[in-house]
Design an enzyme around this catalytic site. Structure first.
Site, mmCIF file in Angstrom:
data_model
loop_
_atom_site.group_PDB
_atom_site.id
_atom_site.type_symbol
_atom_site.label_atom_id
_atom_site.label_comp_id
_atom_site.label_asym_id
_atom_site.label_seq_id
_atom_site.Cartn_x
_atom_site.Cartn_y
_atom_site.Cartn_z
ATOM 1 N N GLY A 1 1.021 -1.296 0.379
ATOM 2 C CA GLY A 1 -0.215 -0.178 0.257
ATOM 3 C C GLY A 1 0.952 1.438 0.263
ATOM 4 O O GLY A 1 -0.170 2.389 -0.574
ATOM 5 N N THR A 2 2.047 1.160 -0.001
ATOM 6 C CA THR A 2 3.428 1.693 0.482
ATOM 7 C C THR A 2 3.280 3.236 -0.768
ATOM 8 O O THR A 2 3.085 2.623 -2.109
ATOM 9 C CB THR A 2 4.084 1.830 1.128
ATOM 10 O OG1 THR A 2 4.101 1.192 2.069
ATOM 11 C CG2 THR A 2 5.538 3.347 1.048
ATOM 12 N N THR A 3 3.208 4.242 -0.846
ATOM 13 C CA THR A 3 2.836 5.119 -1.955
ATOM 14 C C THR A 3 4.856 5.816 -2.663
ATOM 15 O O THR A 3 5.150 5.389 -1.619
ATOM 16 C CB THR A 3 1.858 6.006 -2.484
ATOM 17 O OG1 THR A 3 1.917 6.451 -1.122
ATOM 18 C CG2 THR A 3 1.047 5.328 -2.532
ATOM 19 N N ALA B 1 -1.155 -0.914 -4.857
ATOM 20 C CA ALA B 1 -2.333 -0.398 -5.374
ATOM 21 C C ALA B 1 -1.313 1.626 -4.710
ATOM 22 O O ALA B 1 -1.239 1.201 -3.232
ATOM 23 C CB ALA B 1 -3.485 -0.458 -4.575
ATOM 24 N N ASN C 1 -4.343 3.246 -3.567
ATOM 25 C CA ASN C 1 -5.382 3.582 -3.196
ATOM 26 C C ASN C 1 -6.443 2.245 -2.690
ATOM 27 O O ASN C 1 -6.690 1.376 -3.878
ATOM 28 C CB ASN C 1 -6.219 4.407 -3.314
ATOM 29 C CG ASN C 1 -7.096 5.055 -1.941
ATOM 30 O OD1 ASN C 1 -8.065 4.466 -1.841
ATOM 31 N ND2 ASN C 1 -7.480 6.018 -2.565
ATOM 32 N N PHE C 2 -6.526 1.360 -1.711
ATOM 33 C CA PHE C 2 -7.032 -0.140 -1.540
ATOM 34 C C PHE C 2 -8.173 0.215 -1.423
ATOM 35 O O PHE C 2 -8.945 -1.082 -0.867
ATOM 36 C CB PHE C 2 -6.116 -0.802 -0.730
ATOM 37 C CG PHE C 2 -5.344 -1.652 -1.285
ATOM 38 C CD1 PHE C 2 -5.443 -2.839 -2.018
ATOM 39 C CD2 PHE C 2 -3.505 -1.110 -0.892
ATOM 40 C CE1 PHE C 2 -4.024 -3.748 -2.877
ATOM 41 C CE2 PHE C 2 -2.929 -1.936 -1.326
ATOM 42 C CZ PHE C 2 -2.898 -3.194 -2.073
ATOM 43 N N HIS D 1 -5.308 16.189 1.762
ATOM 44 C CA HIS D 1 -4.741 15.535 2.537
ATOM 45 C C HIS D 1 -3.890 15.509 4.089
ATOM 46 O O HIS D 1 -3.872 16.734 3.425
ATOM 47 C CB HIS D 1 -3.441 14.457 2.438
ATOM 48 C CG HIS D 1 -3.781 13.135 1.069
ATOM 49 N ND1 HIS D 1 -4.375 13.533 -0.058
ATOM 50 C CD2 HIS D 1 -4.276 11.836 1.116
ATOM 51 C CE1 HIS D 1 -4.273 12.362 -0.511
ATOM 52 N NE2 HIS D 1 -4.676 11.210 0.132
ATOM 53 N N HIS D 2 -3.975 15.278 5.637
ATOM 54 C CA HIS D 2 -3.189 15.197 6.235
ATOM 55 C C HIS D 2 -1.306 15.629 6.505
ATOM 56 O O HIS D 2 -1.401 15.365 5.162
ATOM 57 C CB HIS D 2 -3.248 14.044 7.531
ATOM 58 C CG HIS D 2 -2.510 13.072 6.296
ATOM 59 N ND1 HIS D 2 -1.506 12.921 7.386
ATOM 60 C CD2 HIS D 2 -3.427 11.694 6.086
ATOM 61 C CE1 HIS D 2 -1.095 11.753 6.295
ATOM 62 N NE2 HIS D 2 -2.430 11.071 5.931
ATOM 63 N N LYS E 1 1.517 13.730 5.807
ATOM 64 C CA LYS E 1 1.564 13.084 4.304
ATOM 65 C C LYS E 1 3.142 13.342 3.833
ATOM 66 O O LYS E 1 3.490 14.056 4.056
ATOM 67 C CB LYS E 1 0.741 13.109 3.308
ATOM 68 C CG LYS E 1 0.597 12.177 2.482
ATOM 69 C CD LYS E 1 -0.731 11.664 1.235
ATOM 70 C CE LYS E 1 -0.420 10.973 0.528
ATOM 71 N NZ LYS E 1 -0.166 9.557 -0.080
ATOM 72 N N THR F 1 -2.805 8.523 -5.213
ATOM 73 C CA THR F 1 -4.959 8.685 -5.724
ATOM 74 C C THR F 1 -4.845 9.031 -6.851
ATOM 75 O O THR F 1 -5.448 9.191 -7.961
ATOM 76 C CB THR F 1 -5.580 8.032 -4.572
ATOM 77 O OG1 THR F 1 -4.693 7.619 -3.926
ATOM 78 C CG2 THR F 1 -7.084 7.986 -5.250
HETATM 79 N N1 NAP Z 1 -2.374 2.487 -0.659
HETATM 80 C C1 NAP Z 1 -3.213 2.709 0.383
HETATM 81 O O1 NAP Z 1 -5.027 2.191 0.301
HETATM 82 C C2 NAP Z 1 -2.952 3.843 1.380
HETATM 83 C C3 NAP Z 1 -3.745 3.981 2.453
HETATM 84 C C4 NAP Z 1 -3.476 5.070 3.308
HETATM 85 C C5 NAP Z 1 -1.419 5.142 2.955
HETATM 86 N N2 NAP Z 1 -1.174 5.370 2.078
HETATM 87 C C6 NAP Z 1 0.867 4.693 1.937
HETATM 88 O O2 NAP Z 1 1.070 4.227 2.822
HETATM 89 C C7 NAP Z 1 2.199 4.632 3.721
HETATM 90 C C8 NAP Z 1 1.901 4.766 4.757
HETATM 91 O O3 NAP Z 1 0.644 5.697 5.515
HETATM 92 P P1 NAP Z 1 0.829 5.843 6.553
HETATM 93 O O4 NAP Z 1 0.323 7.067 6.773
HETATM 94 O O5 NAP Z 1 -0.236 4.232 7.509
HETATM 95 O O6 NAP Z 1 2.044 5.999 7.525
HETATM 96 P P2 NAP Z 1 3.088 6.712 8.971
HETATM 97 O O7 NAP Z 1 1.765 6.603 9.277
HETATM 98 O O8 NAP Z 1 4.066 7.566 9.151
HETATM 99 O O9 NAP Z 1 3.697 5.064 9.600
HETATM 100 C C9 NAP Z 1 4.688 4.085 8.449
HETATM 101 C C10 NAP Z 1 5.123 4.042 9.885
HETATM 102 O O10 NAP Z 1 6.744 2.710 8.556
HETATM 103 C C11 NAP Z 1 7.727 2.216 9.419
HETATM 104 N N3 NAP Z 1 8.001 2.316 9.130
HETATM 105 C C12 NAP Z 1 9.174 2.876 8.458
HETATM 106 N N4 NAP Z 1 10.345 2.071 8.494
HETATM 107 C C13 NAP Z 1 9.880 1.018 8.163
HETATM 108 C C14 NAP Z 1 10.710 0.175 8.173
HETATM 109 N N5 NAP Z 1 11.558 -0.275 7.454
HETATM 110 N N6 NAP Z 1 9.730 -1.418 8.221
HETATM 111 C C15 NAP Z 1 8.920 -1.344 9.053
HETATM 112 N N7 NAP Z 1 8.031 0.104 8.923
HETATM 113 C C16 NAP Z 1 9.429 0.727 8.884
HETATM 114 C C17 NAP Z 1 7.319 3.460 11.033
HETATM 115 O O11 NAP Z 1 6.903 2.645 11.550
HETATM 116 P P3 NAP Z 1 7.816 3.705 12.938
HETATM 117 O O12 NAP Z 1 6.339 4.398 14.183
HETATM 118 O O13 NAP Z 1 8.076 2.356 14.163
HETATM 119 O O14 NAP Z 1 8.760 4.514 12.650
HETATM 120 C C18 NAP Z 1 6.034 3.917 10.828
HETATM 121 O O15 NAP Z 1 4.791 3.047 11.641
HETATM 122 C C19 NAP Z 1 2.034 5.727 3.004
HETATM 123 O O16 NAP Z 1 3.284 5.497 1.700
HETATM 124 C C20 NAP Z 1 0.807 5.957 2.825
HETATM 125 O O17 NAP Z 1 0.776 7.375 1.313
HETATM 126 C C21 NAP Z 1 -1.764 4.227 1.008
#
Ligand code: NAP
Length: 231
Positions: free
Chosen positions: A80-82, A105, A107-108, A138-139, A142, A149
């Site tokens: 899901g990471t972008t 994706a 966006n899932f 977005h917040h 981000k 998306t």
């Molecule tokens: N495809 C979709 O539907 C969708 C939806 C929402 C978000 N996203 C994307 O998903 C990503 C995460 O979004 P988020 O909002 O959840 O971000 P977030 O709250 O900042 O979470 C990111 C997480 O990544 C962890 N991390 C960093 N390096 C890591 C590693 N080497 N191994 C494992 N974990 C690691 C961090 O851990 P620590 O807290 O321990 O530092 C943190 O918990 C972004 O790219 C966002 O754009 C995609």
């Protein structure tokens, strides 16, 4: 539903919801955040031996290394990471080489993927003297802009309209907005507004877990927008 063993990468806003949804759906979980996974330490073949699929919601900085490690270990992945799509072709090759299963994706959320279909239908406007613009909000936390998306939305509309230019994306970062995407199509006579407003992150988490379940019996490289109807 068959119970699976997932490794969830990322304990952040979305990863923690993925864990919640997976537990509700009776799957077994291991979770690794940045501390447990420095330099992909949690992703060796030995550490992954009992894992059916890895679900990644981490950061653009570590996601490619995570993908490489998991695919080389022969594990199915949902990403899901972008912010890594410039590597898409190389990763597709790696997945094919190692004969694993992979769904990604920007966006899932099933709702957003329905929205892509609505945008696809509206794209005809660009062939009839309409100009288009995409807005995304977005917040403030981000890390990437424009959102994955918004870029996917732009691609969908450009593919259908045959227009490779225009359809600029404007990004706003404010407060705790979960994710709002608007397509505005404007002619001299009128304006069409299309809008998707995510109320919570649960839609992303549900889509990602269901994609991992769907992938269980499959190999290959898939974009969620092409498979969500089969879930
Ligand atoms: N495809 C979709 O539907 C969708 C939806 C929402 C978000 N996203 C994307 O998903 C990503 C995460 O979004 P988020 O909002 O959840 O971000 P977030 O709250 O900042 O979470 C990111 C997480 O990544 C962890 N991390 C960093 N390096 C890591 C590693 N080497 N191994 C494992 N974990 C690691 C961090 O851990 P620590 O807290 O321990 O530092 C943190 O918990 C972004 O790219 C966002 O754009 C995609």
């Amino acid at each position: 539903m068959i119970s699976m063993r997932f490794l969830i990468l990322g304990r952040g806003k979305t990863g923690s919801l993925v864990a919640e949804v997976a537990a509700e759906r009776k799957h077994h979980l291991r979770i690794a955040g940045a501390k447990e996974n420095p330099a992909c330490a949690a992703l060796t073949k030995e550490k992954l031996h009992d894992i059916d699929a890895v679900i990644d919601f981490t950061t653009p900085h570590c996601v490619v290394a995570n993908i490489e490690a998991c695919v080389k270990a022969g594990k199915n992945m949902v990403v899901g990471t972008t912010g890594w799509y410039n590597e898409l072709d190389r990763i597709r090759g790696l997945v094919e080489q190692h004969k694993t299963g992979f769904v990604y994706a920007a966006n899932f959320s099933v709702g957003v993927n329905l929205f892509f279909d609505v945008a696809r239908a509206a794209a005809a406007a660009l062939r009839h003297d309409y100009a288009g613009h995409i807005f995304e909000r977005h917040h403030v936390h981000k890390k990437d802009a424009p959102s994955g998306t918004a870029i996917a939305l732009q691609q969908v509309i450009r593919e259908v309209s045959g227009e490779n230019e225009g359809l600029e994306i404007t990004s706003f970062r404010e407060g705790e907005v979960v994710g709002l995407h608007e397509v505005v199509l404007e002619s001299a006579n009128d304006r069409i507004y299309l809008c998707h407003d995510a109320k919570s992150r649960r839609g992303f988490a549900e889509g990602a877990v269901r994609a991992a379940e769907w992938l269980a019996a499959k190999k290959g490289f898939y974009d969620f927008k092409d498979v969500w109807r089969e879930l």
